[in-house]
Design a protein around this motif. Sequence first.
Motif, PDB file in Angstrom:
ATOM      1  N   LEU A  23      11.426 -38.309 -35.673  1.00  0.00           N
ATOM      2  CA  LEU A  23      12.640 -38.694 -34.951  1.00  0.00           C
ATOM      3  C   LEU A  23      12.329 -39.105 -33.517  1.00  0.00           C
ATOM      4  N   VAL A  29      16.290 -42.781 -29.579  1.00  0.00           N
ATOM      5  CA  VAL A  29      16.564 -41.342 -29.665  1.00  0.00           C
ATOM      6  C   VAL A  29      16.469 -40.745 -28.268  1.00  0.00           C
ATOM      7  N   VAL A  43      20.849 -35.136 -33.681  1.00  0.00           N
ATOM      8  CA  VAL A  43      20.146 -36.234 -33.024  1.00  0.00           C
ATOM      9  C   VAL A  43      21.127 -36.978 -32.120  1.00  0.00           C
ATOM     10  N   THR A  45      21.562 -40.249 -29.815  1.00  0.00           N
ATOM     11  CA  THR A  45      20.924 -41.572 -29.744  1.00  0.00           C
ATOM     12  C   THR A  45      21.713 -42.530 -28.870  1.00  0.00           C
ATOM     13  N   VAL A  54      18.555 -43.257 -38.871  1.00  0.00           N
ATOM     14  CA  VAL A  54      18.161 -41.868 -38.613  1.00  0.00           C
ATOM     15  C   VAL A  54      18.018 -41.122 -39.936  1.00  0.00           C
ATOM     16  N   THR A  57      14.848 -42.136 -41.723  1.00  0.00           N
ATOM     17  CA  THR A  57      13.668 -41.604 -41.039  1.00  0.00           C
ATOM     18  C   THR A  57      13.425 -40.153 -41.423  1.00  0.00           C
TER      19      THR A  57
END
Length: 71
Positions: A23, A29, A43, A45, A54, A57
């Motif tokens: 990440l 990010v 997360v 971003t 995301v 990933t």
Amino acid sequence: MAVYEFEVTMTCEGCVNAVNRVLNRLDGVQKVGISLEEQKVEVVTDDSLEYQTVYDTIAKTGKKITSGKTL
């Protein structure tokens, strides 16, 4: 700014480190918060980074994502 939260099956600190590493390599990010106890990944971003990017990933680490949402 966008905030995404995922429930991810993680069993050890190695899992946490793997998710954190991929990440933090993503452009856009700003912050990653991971709780092994709660099995959650949050997360933060830039607006340019989409939810699906995301999600994909995290999925590439091989960890199972049981749910995800935009906060």
